[in-house]
Design a protein around this motif. Structure first.
Motif, PDB file in Angstrom:
ATOM      1  N   LYS A   1     -31.728  18.531 -63.280  1.00 20.01           N
ATOM      2  CA  LYS A   1     -30.626  19.418 -62.866  1.00 20.01           C
ATOM      3  C   LYS A   1     -30.833  20.588 -62.321  1.00 20.01           C
ATOM      4  N   LYS A   2     -31.713  21.341 -63.165  1.00 21.76           N
ATOM      5  CA  LYS A   2     -32.255  22.755 -62.652  1.00 21.76           C
ATOM      6  C   LYS A   2     -32.820  22.826 -61.295  1.00 21.76           C
ATOM      7  N   PHE A   3     -33.810  21.747 -60.869  1.00 23.62           N
ATOM      8  CA  PHE A   3     -34.401  21.877 -59.648  1.00 23.62           C
ATOM      9  C   PHE A   3     -33.629  21.052 -58.818  1.00 23.62           C
ATOM     10  N   ARG A   4     -32.594  20.475 -59.070  1.00 22.41           N
ATOM     11  CA  ARG A   4     -31.828  19.774 -58.003  1.00 22.41           C
ATOM     12  C   ARG A   4     -32.673  18.416 -57.411  1.00 22.41           C
ATOM     13  N   PHE A   5     -33.179  17.841 -58.388  1.00 23.72           N
ATOM     14  CA  PHE A   5     -34.026  16.661 -58.111  1.00 23.72           C
ATOM     15  C   PHE A   5     -32.748  15.307 -58.179  1.00 23.72           C
ATOM     16  N   ILE A   6     -31.852  15.447 -58.825  1.00 23.45           N
ATOM     17  CA  ILE A   6     -31.059  14.433 -59.338  1.00 23.45           C
ATOM     18  C   ILE A   6     -30.839  13.586 -58.213  1.00 23.45           C
ATOM     19  N   ASP A   7     -30.257  14.042 -56.908  1.00 24.43           N
ATOM     20  CA  ASP A   7     -29.946  13.104 -55.765  1.00 24.43           C
ATOM     21  C   ASP A   7     -31.197  12.250 -55.359  1.00 24.43           C
ATOM     22  N   TYR A   8     -32.328  13.031 -55.320  1.00 21.65           N
ATOM     23  CA  TYR A   8     -33.523  12.047 -55.113  1.00 21.65           C
ATOM     24  C   TYR A   8     -33.873  10.994 -55.929  1.00 21.65           C
ATOM     25  N   VAL A   9     -33.747  11.049 -57.216  1.00 20.42           N
ATOM     26  CA  VAL A   9     -33.833  10.154 -58.397  1.00 20.42           C
ATOM     27  C   VAL A   9     -32.859   9.014 -57.867  1.00 20.42           C
TER      28      VAL A   9
END
Length: 315
Positions: free
Chosen positions: A73-81
């Protein structure tokens, strides 16, 4: 020339299908975080039910999930996952085999819980920071919007049955219309082939002699030394070049020039904006759209997803 956004990307937003809305009991406009939380809860409950998470270690698993989720969440990787999840989910629905995992993505418990990988990092004592390190992650504000440094993105490589790669590519094109394409390879003239061909063409040397000369060029981890480096390191190579100065001079001039183009075996480009607004494209011999930049330049403008087709995953 100022290109402030070069090397900083926005991930394509993940949107739920009608089927996923029903399955996860979510609304169409749910955020990426809400989608991932729902997937985690569903996957965790299923693994607990099947005995894949020991009852006495339930809190250990929960703490690890919470830790990883905060990092995503902090590094905004959720969309990639979620993007990678959609590919794996599509493969499972269509009986397309994937490998358990490849590389450091096996270190993430969340990826295991939602079904991207098949390896339990808790059971195998795998450290999450091996997969994502905050030290190499950078977020930058440009024109009032937040962008992620392209080198910050974690790498989730996929392997799938080679027969079904076109089907997976078609799925991505439909899921991200006009935002995805293949990537070309730019093959250059290497030092060995350059000196070898120049010797045969310019000085009419034999194949045997030029094989001997090109073998003097050392290689480390699949990368050949340049002609200049070899000239400094090898007395035998320097002596031959001094006897054939024109061959060496011309070979030096054309070394590194573009030899030909091909299509990358596994890489697919996915951008946040339409391809026409992102990068130049061209048609392959099969009339499919491909990025005219190589994978290194493409990775500065959007996501490069690697899905390697393997014959041994076939029937």
């Amino acid at each position: 020339l100022s290109l402030p956004k070069l090397g900083y990307i926005k991930l394509p937003k993940y949107s739920l299908t009608e089927e996923e809305c029903k399955s996860l009991e979510l609304k169409k406009d749910s955020t990426a975080a809400q989608i991932l939380i729902s997937l985690i809860r569903k996957g965790f409950a299923q693994k607990l039910k099947n005995g894949l998470i020991p009852k006495d270690k339930e809190k250990i698993y929960q703490d690890r999930i919470n830790l990883e989720f905060e990092v995503y969440k902090k590094f905004r990787f959720i969309d990639y996952v979620l993007l990678i999840y959609s590919i794996i989910s599509f493969c499972k629905k269509n009986d397309i085999l994937n490998s358990p995992s490849r590389g450091s993505c096996a270190n993430s418990l969340i990826l295991n819980i939602i079904g991207i990988t098949s390896i339990d990092p808790i059971r195998h004592n795998l450290i999450f920071e091996r997969f994502i390190s905050g030290a190499r992650t950078e977020i930058k504000e440009i024109d009032g919007e937040l962008y992620l440094s392209s080198v910050s993105l974690p790498d989730i490589d996929l392997d799938s049955d080679t027969m079904f790669k076109p089907l997976i590519n078609k799925f991505l094109q439909e899921r991200f219309p006009n935002k995805t394409c293949k990537i070309i390879n730019l093959l250059t003239l290497g030092s060995k082939v350059t000196i070898k061909e120049c010797g045969k063409i310019i000085a009419d040397k034999s194949e045997e002699e030029m094989m001997r000369v090109s073998s003097m060029i050392e290689s480390l981890f699949g990368t050949n030394d340049t002609l200049e480096v070899t000239h400094e390191k090898s007395e035998d190579f320097k002596e031959w070049c001094d006897q054939n100065p024109r061959v060496y001079e011309i070979a030096r001039k054309i070394e590194g020039l573009l030899k030909c183009k091909s299509i990358h075996a596994s890489a697919i480009f996915i951008g946040n904006e339409d391809l026409d607004e992102t990068l130049p494209t061209e048609l392959t011999s099969d009339k499919e759209v491909a990025a005219s930049y190589d994978m290194y330049m493409c990775s500065l403008l959007g996501i490069k997803v690697d899905n390697l087709g393997l014959k041994n995953l076939g029937a």
